[in-house]
Design a protein around this motif. Structure first.
Motif, PDB file in Angstrom:
ATOM      1  N   GLU A   6       0.827  -1.212   0.000  1.00 32.17           N
ATOM      2  CA  GLU A   6       0.000   0.000   0.000  1.00 32.17           C
ATOM      3  C   GLU A   6       0.863   1.266   0.000  1.00 32.17           C
ATOM      4  N   ARG A  33      -4.956   2.124   2.411  1.00 37.09           N
ATOM      5  CA  ARG A  33      -5.729   2.110   1.169  1.00 37.09           C
ATOM      6  C   ARG A  33      -6.778   3.231   1.183  1.00 37.09           C
ATOM      7  N   ASP A  37      -7.067   6.236  -1.491  1.00 41.48           N
ATOM      8  CA  ASP A  37      -8.300   6.571  -2.214  1.00 41.48           C
ATOM      9  C   ASP A  37      -8.660   8.046  -2.024  1.00 41.48           C
ATOM     10  N   ARG A 145      -3.400  -2.293 -10.900  1.00 38.93           N
ATOM     11  CA  ARG A 145      -4.550  -1.386 -10.820  1.00 38.93           C
ATOM     12  C   ARG A 145      -5.541  -1.668 -11.938  1.00 38.93           C
ATOM     13  N   ASP A 148      -7.502  -4.951 -11.359  1.00 43.08           N
ATOM     14  CA  ASP A 148      -8.580  -4.727 -10.396  1.00 43.08           C
ATOM     15  C   ASP A 148      -9.852  -4.207 -11.059  1.00 43.08           C
ATOM     16  N   ASP A 175      -5.799  -4.697  -5.140  1.00 44.40           N
ATOM     17  CA  ASP A 175      -6.604  -4.168  -4.037  1.00 44.40           C
ATOM     18  C   ASP A 175      -7.536  -5.232  -3.470  1.00 44.40           C
TER      19      ASP A 175
END
Length: 198
Positions: A6, A33, A37, A145, A148, A175
Motif C-alpha cells: 500500500e 488504502r 483513495d 490497478r 482490479d 486491491d
C-alpha cells in the motif's frame, strides 16, 4: 494486502519514493488504502471545473487532432485527468490513435475507475500493446490497478504480455484479494488454451 504494498501504491499516486513513507509501515493496510483513495480523489477532483470545460471544448475538435495534442501538448498527467470526463466512444477513438508508449504513461497516471468505460472499449490488440509496454517497464503497480478494474476479456487478452515470474508481484499489489485467485485461474485457463491450440 501488506502495508508495504500500500505504501508503494500511495507513493506512486504522489510521485515520490516509497522510502519517504517508511514511518507508515505500522499503519494497517486497510487504513493506508483509504488514505490512498482519498488522496486520489483530491488529485483528480482538483480543478474539476476547468477540466470539465476542457473536456467539453474537446467535442469541437476532430479526434486525430486531439490525439496529437494529447501526446505533444497535454502530456500524460493532464490526459489522465481528462480521460474520465470525455464521452466514452470519443475517448476510445482518441486512445486508438495514441502510441502504446504514451498510453502506458497515461495508464500510470490514471485512476482506472474513472475511465472504466473507455478502458473497456479498447480493442484487444491495444490492450496487449499497452500491457506489453508496462511489463517491459516492470510497472507492476499499474498492471495491478488495471487487473482490479478491467473486464475479463481485456485481462485475458493481455495475459500473454505479462511474464510468468511477474504474476506474484502483480498479485501482491491487487486491491481485492479475491482477484488473486481470479488472476491465477485466468492465467491457467489462458495457458491451457494455448497448449491445446498448438
Amino acid at each position: 494486502m501488506s502495508s508495504d504494498a500500500e505504501i508503494r501504491k500511495l507513493a506512486r499516486v504522489l510521485g515520490v519514493a516509497p522510502e519517504r513513507f517508511s514511518y507508515l509501515r505500522d499503519v494497517p493496510a486497510a487504513d493506508l488504502r483509504l488514505l490512498r483513495d482519498q488522496v486520489t480523489s483530491v488529485l483528480f477532483d482538483a480543478h474539476r471545473g476547468a477540466l470539465e470545460r476542457m473536456a467539453g471544448a474537446s467535442r469541437l475538435l476532430p479526434t486525430p487532432l486531439l490525439a496529437r495534442m494529447a501526446e505533444s501538448v497535454f502530456g500524460p498527467v493532464l490526459s489522465a485527468r481528462i480521460a474520465g470526463l470525455v464521452e466514452v466512444s470519443r475517448g476510445v477513438d482518441i486512445a486508438k490513435r495514441l502510441s502504446p508508449g504514451f498510453l502506458a504513461d497515461v495508464a500510470a497516471e490514471l485512476d482506472p475507475r474513472r475511465a472504466a468505460g473507455i478502458i473497456a472499449g479498447f480493442p484487444p490488440p491495444l490492450v496487449v500493446a499497452v500491457a506489453r509496454e508496462l511489463a517491459r517497464r516492470e510497472d507492476w503497480i499499474t498492471i495491478a490497478r488495471f487487473v482490479d478494474t478491467l473486464p475479463e476479456t481485456a485481462i485475458v487478452a493481455s495475459l500473454g504480455a505479462i511474464p510468468e515470474h511477474a504474476l506474484p508481484r502483480v498479485a501482491e499489489l491487487l486491491d481485492d484479494p479475491a482477484r488473486v485467485h481470479y488472476l491465477t485461474d485466468l492465467k491457467a485457463t489462458h495457458d491451457s488454451r494455448g497448449r491445446n491450440s498448438s
